[in-house]
Each structure stands twice: as structure tokens, then as C-alpha cells.
Scaffold this motif. Structure first.
Motif, mmCIF file in Angstrom:
data_model
loop_
_atom_site.group_PDB
_atom_site.id
_atom_site.type_symbol
_atom_site.label_atom_id
_atom_site.label_comp_id
_atom_site.label_asym_id
_atom_site.label_seq_id
_atom_site.Cartn_x
_atom_site.Cartn_y
_atom_site.Cartn_z
ATOM 1 N N CYS A 116 0.849 -1.195 0.000
ATOM 2 C CA CYS A 116 0.000 0.000 0.000
ATOM 3 C C CYS A 116 0.889 1.251 0.000
ATOM 4 C CB CYS A 116 -0.981 -0.052 1.170
ATOM 5 S SG CYS A 116 -2.192 1.299 1.182
ATOM 6 N N THR A 137 6.487 -4.106 -5.073
ATOM 7 C CA THR A 137 5.379 -3.370 -4.466
ATOM 8 C C THR A 137 4.108 -4.212 -4.547
ATOM 9 O OG1 THR A 137 4.620 -2.225 -6.484
ATOM 10 C CG2 THR A 137 6.406 -1.190 -5.235
ATOM 11 N N VAL A 139 0.007 -3.617 -4.066
ATOM 12 C CA VAL A 139 -1.044 -2.586 -4.021
ATOM 13 C C VAL A 139 -0.475 -1.206 -3.652
ATOM 14 C CG1 VAL A 139 -2.977 -4.143 -3.692
ATOM 15 C CG2 VAL A 139 -1.813 -3.306 -1.666
ATOM 16 N N ALA A 140 0.627 -0.844 -4.294
ATOM 17 C CA ALA A 140 1.258 0.452 -4.015
ATOM 18 C C ALA A 140 0.257 1.584 -4.210
ATOM 19 C CB ALA A 140 2.457 0.660 -4.934
ATOM 20 N N THR A 141 0.179 2.453 -3.208
ATOM 21 C CA THR A 141 -0.763 3.575 -3.242
ATOM 22 C C THR A 141 0.001 4.868 -3.005
ATOM 23 O OG1 THR A 141 -2.542 2.168 -2.391
ATOM 24 C CG2 THR A 141 -2.859 4.551 -2.218
ATOM 25 N N ASP A 200 -12.922 -0.941 -1.020
ATOM 26 C CA ASP A 200 -11.733 -0.669 -0.211
ATOM 27 C C ASP A 200 -12.102 -0.188 1.190
ATOM 28 O OD1 ASP A 200 -10.170 -1.418 -2.312
ATOM 29 O OD2 ASP A 200 -9.420 0.577 -2.793
ATOM 30 N N PHE A 251 -0.832 -5.798 -7.984
ATOM 31 C CA PHE A 251 -2.071 -5.221 -7.460
ATOM 32 C C PHE A 251 -3.233 -6.096 -7.877
ATOM 33 C CE2 PHE A 251 -0.907 -3.010 -11.359
ATOM 34 C CZ PHE A 251 -2.051 -3.074 -12.144
ATOM 35 N N SER A 260 -5.133 1.835 -5.826
ATOM 36 C CA SER A 260 -3.905 1.069 -6.064
ATOM 37 C C SER A 260 -3.868 0.449 -7.458
ATOM 38 C CB SER A 260 -3.719 -0.006 -4.995
ATOM 39 O OG SER A 260 -4.814 -0.908 -4.948
ATOM 40 N N ASP A 263 -2.648 3.382 -9.595
ATOM 41 C CA ASP A 263 -1.284 3.718 -9.181
ATOM 42 C C ASP A 263 -0.296 2.642 -9.612
ATOM 43 O OD1 ASP A 263 -2.037 6.117 -8.066
ATOM 44 O OD2 ASP A 263 -2.024 5.394 -5.991
ATOM 45 N N GLY A 264 -0.705 1.371 -9.541
ATOM 46 C CA GLY A 264 0.174 0.299 -9.987
ATOM 47 C C GLY A 264 0.503 0.410 -11.463
ATOM 48 N N HIS A 286 -7.946 -4.633 -3.028
ATOM 49 C CA HIS A 286 -6.788 -4.093 -2.312
ATOM 50 C C HIS A 286 -6.440 -4.919 -1.066
ATOM 51 C CE1 HIS A 286 -4.248 -0.525 -1.275
ATOM 52 N NE2 HIS A 286 -4.477 -0.928 -0.041
#
Length: 313
Positions: A116, A137, A139-141, A200, A251, A260, A263-264, A286
Motif C-alpha cells: 500500500c 510493491t 497494491v502500491a498507493t 476498499d 495489485f 492502487s 497507481d500500480g 486491495h
């Protein structure tokens, strides 16, 4: 069995609390690859970053270091409950500083895995911390993007900045610091009453505020004035120029309000890395990638060989 040790390392003048995991059959005379595991925004080292990903990677032969962000969990630093991107990124550098002092860590085989917000911070620090050799990464947010989006209303970011400014003024004049929740609802009933039905948010309440993932180090407390810097921060700024390490982006295939999914895709697209891969876990949202065995198992099925390839285990 892997070994767990409670350790600390310094960020400026305070101690950052961490869990160091050593693989089964650990031999201090040998050199090991190590992976820094970074928790989500509002989380702690006992949750997904350590108990799921750190534990799994240690079982595969890596040393892992899962830490509580400065001012959060049981780490030191002031003011408490801050979410300051600059401070969060510096934690990673200090974690590398700590690992390179351990005689059994190979300084040329240090990677990072972030979940995240921790994933976006991990990508960000890797741009200027080249002692990190591989970046994963989950679910990189991008916290800056999420803060700017706010409630998705026009000028949401500007309204938030005005509110933060007024609160700073009040606190400068002696008002009690305003501590709010990362999650704006105490339970699912409050969420339903507010008419919020995003996947989410439903799962955030379930993960952080029920026995599913609840931990003492993650009390859902956020110092509002600490978030001002994030409004002008982009985790992926200069990724096209500076993010060069091998990168694996994971993700879920079910988009939610935290962003996410988008963003991914953006991180993968923008990264300069010549060796980069993307994994979209079908049917996963997520929070499924925090602790649900099927989703995390799928993520690890590609993360483990990624780190073995690029850290030379």
C-alpha cells in the motif's frame, strides 16, 4: 524454523522499532540477501508487511526487516501519529544503514518490499537509494495522489490545505493537537449509514478495526497537521529518470477508491527500470492482498522468484 528478533535502528535521534527475521538454519558466518518490508499507511510491522510477506520471504531463505514507521507503532519520533512522506522515506535509508552493519548481510543484495503506502514509499526511496537492488510493491498507493483526490470534489486538495492551515494556527495558539482516524468510520454500521459502499472502505474497516487484522501498533490515529506535506508530494516523481532497479508491481484486479489499481499501472509505466514486470491478481481487491491466502499466495508466487533472480539467493 525461522528466528525473530526485536531490534531497533536510528532515524535521526530516535529509535525505529523493527522485527528482524532470520531464515531456518541461519549461520552467522554466511552472507544472506535481505529484504526491507514496509507496512501500509496506518499499519504496523505486526500486520501484513511482517506477518505475511516478511514471514513468507524469510521461509524462502531471505533475511527480512519489517519496521514501524517513525512516530507510529512503537517507534520513536515526534510528533506522534504523523504521516510525513519525507520522514517515511528516510526510515528506509536508515533501515539500509542498519542492515549494512550486520556482518551476515550481503550489502550488494538488499531489496525492498512495500505494501500500500509502503509500496509507493519503497519505489520513491529506491530512486535515490541505490544500495537497494530490487523493488517489489504490493497494491502500491501514492499517498500524495490519494490526499489530493480527497473526497473527489472540486478543489478537494485546496480545501484540505485550508483546513490544515487553520488547525496549525489553532495549535500554535495552544489548542490541543487534532488527532483523527485514517479510517473515518468506527464500524460497518457507520459506513452504511453514510452510504459508502466502496470495496476498499468496507475491507479497511474489516482489516483494521476487527480481529481480522487489528493490532495494538495500529490504533487508527493520524495527526491532521502532519498531512500537509503530502498534498504537494508525488511518490512517483522522477521515476522516469531515477527508478532504475528491477521492479515487480503487484495489485488486484478489482479497483477500489484507494486507487492502487491505477497507481500500480502508473508506477509500472513511469519506471525507468529495464527489468520490470507487472502482476494483476484476478478477482482480488486491495485488502485481499494484505492477508487472504489465495491472493497473497499468488503475489508471492512471482515475488519470490523475482527476488531470487535479482538478489542472487
Amino acid at each position: 524454523m525461522s528466528q525473530k528478533q526485536s531490534v531497533t535502528f536510528k532515524n535521526r535521534s530516535w529509535d525505529v522499532a523493527a522485527t528482524l527475521r532470520l531464515p531456518e538454519g541461519f549461520d552467522p558466518a554466511k552472507k544472506y540477501a535481505a529484504i526491507i518490508c514496509a507496512h501500509p499507511i496506518s499499519s504496523c510491522k505486526e500486520q501484513t508487511s511482517g506477518s505475511i510477506y516478511g514471514e513468507a520471504l524469510t521461509k524462502e531463505g531471505f533475511i527480512t526487516l519489517a519496521f514501524d514507521a517513525s512516530t507510529q507503532g512503537v517507534s520513536g519520533g515526534e510528533p506522534k501519529y504523523s504521516e510525513d512522506p519525507g520522514m517515511r522515506v528516510e526510515d528506509f535509508r536508515c533501515a539500509v544503514d542498519y542492515l549494512v552493519t550486520l556482518p551476515y548481510v550481503d550489502e550488494d543484495k538488499i531489496g525492498v518490499l512495500g505494501v500500500c503506502g509502503g509500496g509507493a514509499y519503497a519505489a520513491n526511496v529506491a530512486m535515490t537509494e541505490k544500495r537497494i537492488k530490487a523493488v517489489g510493491t504490493v497494491v502500491a498507493t501514492n499517498y500524495g495522489r490519494m490526499m489530493r483526490d480527497g473526497d473527489m470534489s472540486p478543489d478537494a486538495a485546496l480545501k484540505t490545505l485550508e483546513a490544515i492551515g487553520k488547525q496549525r494556527t489553532a495549535e500554535a495558539r495552544g489548542a490541543t493537537p487534532l488527532i483523527v482516524g485514517y479510517i473515518p468510520f468506527a464500524n460497518q454500521a457507520e459506513r452504511e449509514k453514510a452510504g459508502v459502499n466502496d470495496v476498499d472502505m468496507i475491507n479497511a474497516i474489516d482489516y483494521y478495526l476487527t480481529p481480522r487484522g487489528q493490532q495494538p501498533g495500529s490504533p487508527n490515529k493520524l495527526r491532521l497537521t502532519s498531512t500537509g506535506a503530502a498534498l504537494g508530494w508525488d511518490a512517483f516523481h522522477l521515476a522516469e529518470k531515477l527508478l532504475t532497479q528491477p521492479l515487480h508491481v503487484v495489485f488486484g484486479g478489482v479497483p477500489g477508491a484507494f486507487g492502487s489499481y491505477a497507481d500500480g499501472l502508473e508506477l509500472y509505466r513511469r519506471a525507468r527500470s529495464t527489468q520490470k514486470s507487472i502482476q494483476i491478481v484476478p478477482g482480488a481487491s486491495h485488502y485481499d492482498l494484505y492477508d487472504q491466502p489465495d491472493a497473497t499466495g499468488q503475489a508471492l508466487s512471482q515475488l519470490v522468484p523475482f527476488y531470487k533472480q535479482h538478489l542472487g539467493l
